[in-house]
Scaffold this motif. Structure first.
Motif, short mmCIF file in Angstrom:
data_model
loop_
_atom_site.label_atom_id
_atom_site.label_comp_id
_atom_site.label_asym_id
_atom_site.label_seq_id
_atom_site.Cartn_x
_atom_site.Cartn_y
_atom_site.Cartn_z
N PHE A 55 0.84 -1.20 0.00
CA PHE A 55 0.00 0.00 0.00
C PHE A 55 0.89 1.26 0.00
CE2 PHE A 55 -2.29 3.36 2.25
CZ PHE A 55 -3.43 3.43 1.49
N PRO A 56 0.54 2.30 -0.79
CA PRO A 56 -0.73 2.53 -1.50
C PRO A 56 -0.77 1.95 -2.92
CG PRO A 56 0.61 4.47 -1.68
CD PRO A 56 1.41 3.49 -0.86
N ASP A 57 0.24 1.17 -3.30
CA ASP A 57 0.27 0.60 -4.64
C ASP A 57 -0.40 -0.76 -4.65
OD1 ASP A 57 2.00 2.75 -5.49
OD2 ASP A 57 3.58 1.73 -4.38
N PRO A 58 -0.80 -1.22 -5.85
CA PRO A 58 -1.19 -2.63 -5.98
C PRO A 58 0.03 -3.51 -5.66
CG PRO A 58 -1.85 -1.36 -7.91
CD PRO A 58 -0.94 -0.48 -7.11
N GLN A 59 -0.21 -4.75 -5.28
CA GLN A 59 0.89 -5.64 -4.95
C GLN A 59 1.75 -5.92 -6.18
OE1 GLN A 59 -0.36 -9.19 -2.97
NE2 GLN A 59 -0.72 -8.17 -1.04
N ILE A 60 3.06 -5.79 -6.00
CA ILE A 60 4.03 -6.06 -7.06
C ILE A 60 4.62 -7.43 -6.79
CG2 ILE A 60 6.08 -5.21 -8.25
CD1 ILE A 60 5.55 -2.48 -6.97
N HIS A 61 4.29 -8.39 -7.61
CA HIS A 61 4.69 -9.76 -7.35
C HIS A 61 6.01 -10.11 -8.04
CE1 HIS A 61 0.93 -10.70 -5.34
NE2 HIS A 61 0.27 -10.15 -6.35
N THR A 100 4.54 -1.82 -14.18
CA THR A 100 3.75 -0.68 -14.63
C THR A 100 2.27 -1.00 -14.47
OG1 THR A 100 5.44 0.02 -16.22
CG2 THR A 100 3.20 0.84 -16.56
N PHE A 101 1.55 -0.09 -13.80
CA PHE A 101 0.12 -0.29 -13.55
C PHE A 101 -0.69 0.77 -14.31
CE2 PHE A 101 2.29 -2.02 -9.87
CZ PHE A 101 1.66 -3.24 -9.70
N ARG A 102 -1.90 0.36 -14.68
CA ARG A 102 -2.84 1.29 -15.30
C ARG A 102 -3.70 1.87 -14.19
NH1 ARG A 102 -2.71 3.86 -20.22
NH2 ARG A 102 -4.82 4.44 -20.87
N ILE A 103 -3.45 3.13 -13.86
CA ILE A 103 -4.16 3.77 -12.76
C ILE A 103 -4.82 5.05 -13.27
CG2 ILE A 103 -3.95 4.79 -10.46
CD1 ILE A 103 -1.54 3.02 -9.97
N VAL A 108 1.44 3.96 -14.85
CA VAL A 108 2.26 4.43 -13.73
C VAL A 108 3.33 3.39 -13.44
CG1 VAL A 108 2.28 5.14 -11.31
CG2 VAL A 108 0.29 5.68 -12.76
N PRO A 109 4.60 3.68 -13.79
CA PRO A 109 5.68 2.74 -13.45
C PRO A 109 6.04 2.86 -11.97
CG PRO A 109 6.58 4.66 -14.56
CD PRO A 109 5.08 4.85 -14.55
#
Length: 235
Positions: A55-61, A100-103, A108-109
């Motif tokens: 948090f606050p990001d999605p989990q980076i696996h 990289t996430f689509r937010i 957003v890298p």
């Protein structure tokens, strides 16, 4: 459940070598390496965190990080087959990932590094296979870890780690490897070691409601080289 498992493993570590020792004949070949063994070790860990709190990001696996490990070893060899080993180790665990996430309609890298520096005390049952110290071996048992320092960096910016991580961790160690004996009391071992923490590394007061389900655990694997010295000479 965890306490019961730890108790069972601890009892096995004590009972197995004592039983084997009781069955060995005094002066027999099986006792030629009996005695105290000392050593120094160094290696590298490749680690990750299961179910990380990002948090606050999605989990980076799948964020594997490399970290150094070194320490002092001490053990007692009951006979040519069984030994108990412990020591004091410094190890760096954690994770390093980039995704990289689509937010909110834009990409957003995110680069994130978690470094957890531990002092560790393993208690391992060692089983030598083959021609004793010069053959293959396996060892397994419990490991207690005390966190010395935590560092989290997100996109180049350090983050506050207060109340993020527990000070202690308990886990399981399994290692397989081989040894080579020099002339005299010295011998070296090279082992492939795996580690799985089974206690939660998240601080007990960490507010994870809605962001994390379940506990976070360290997991690691790596190569470890040790130079050993046998105090008791062969009779």
């Amino acid at each position: 459940m965890i306490q019961r498992a730890a108790l069972v493993v601890s009892l096995c570590l004590v009972v197995a070598p004592l039983t084997a020792r009781a069955q060995a004949l005094p002066g027999a070949k099986e006792s030629r390496y009996r005695g105290l063994h000392l050593g120094v070790s160094a290696g590298v860990n490749f680690s990750d965190i299961r179910n990380p709190y990002d948090f606050p990001d999605p989990q980076i696996h799948h964020g594997v990080a490399a970290g150094a490990s070194f320490g002092l070893l001490v053990g007692y060899q009951f006979d040519d087959t069984f030994a108990l080993r412990t020591g004091l180790h410094y190890s760096r665990l954690g994770r390093q990932a980039e995704e990289t996430f689509r937010i909110e309609g834009r990409d957003v890298p995110i680069e994130k590094t978690v470094d957890l520096d531990y002092v560790q005390v393993p208690v391992l049952l060692r089983l030598n296979i083959g021609p004793s110290l010069t053959g293959f071996y396996t060892q397994f048992g419990l490991q207690y870890s005390r966190l010395q320092q935590a560092r989290v960096v997100r996109n180049g910016q350090g983050q506050d780690t207060d109340r993020l991580f527990n000070d202690t961790e308990l886990g399981l160690v399994l290692e397989v490897g081989a040894g080579y004996a020099f002339t005299g009391p010295f011998y070296v071992t090279l082992g492939l070691r795996g580690y799985l923490g089974f206690t939660d590394i998240n601080h007990k007061d960490l507010e994870t409601t809605g962001f994390l389900v379940g506990k976070s655990q360290n997991v690691a694997g790596g190569l470890h080289l040790a130079l050993n010295y046998r105090l008791t000479r062969r009779p």
